[in-house]
Write a protein that holds these residues in place. Sequence first.
Motif: not given
Length: 343
Positions: A34-59
């Motif tokens: 389980l990878a946990v992104d606790l950096d408010p810059q969310a760089n790990l999230t942007s490495m794991f997910l593509d642009e469309s998924e991030i858009e969906e995630l953050w609405e």
Amino acid sequence: MTSIALFNNKGGVGKTTLTYHLAHMIRRIGLTVLAVDLDPQANLTSMFLDESEIEELWESPSDLILQGTAFPILPGTSRVRGGQTIADAVRPILEGTGDIASVEPAQLQSGLWLLPGSLDLSRFEDKLSLEWSRAYGGDPAAIRTSTAFHRIIEQAARSVEADVVLMDVGPNLGAINRAALISADHVLMPLAADLFSLKGLSNLGPTLRDWRDAWQSLVLPKVPSGIPAPQAAMQPLGYVIMQPEMRLDRPVKAYARWLDRIPELYAVTVLGENAPPRDKNEHRIATLRNYRSLMPLSHDARKPMFDLKPADGALGSTQQYVATCYREFRTLADEVLGRVGLG
């Protein structure tokens, strides 16, 4: 389950890249991560997910989405659901409407999960800072706030039966990182061979000991029985030297004087021990060479550097470089798992 925070209060050392690749390699070894992104810059999230998924995630539609240049979300292909980030989990506490909300991790592939981050997490900084001192007095609301990350991660790890939790935290000594790090069983420190990393290391060691002592002596004895609380073990696991330029498999001379100073500084400031003999360096887990030429290919292919194929642009001699990358990260993962008792 064991948790490892990757942390250095000096930014730009490759911490998120290390977390990303270590997560993939440990999963490949056969453990659930389980990878946990606790950096408010969310760089790990942007490495794991593509642009469309991030858009969906953050609405919140990004410029790429609005311009129609990102890949559309196809039915059944998204690995995330809107409103499932660390920031959403702590929002009830932040807004005073309740305790932590349940968050479902995103399954990236079999055995690899992500608890995504969000830029909104930065709003939680002031709340954590305010409640820290109140937790010393045993205030239940303050303790719930201070233990929020621990309880969110514990719930998520249990839901996916994670063997290893890797926590990516930002490069500072603020309240968010304090709450994140007291939740960690171990702390792995990526370092660059330069003056800035050494200065960060000298600040980091005493701060971790202060946080551990304060939590264990002043807060833990007052935690109500119904609130799961971390032990603030934060056991130093060792350090990884990141991205020195290599010639003939050795760091160039410009790095040598900094590399020579790290073992003593780590032992004295982080472990509180005497300086080791000059020929002893048991706390250095690995030295990873600079894979700068592979990083753009990895980013475009949305896969780890050591998984790049000729179809991804890793042609000719670059494939030998990919194989070297695999060996180094496999050795690193084996060493990390051995040090936490999972080897």
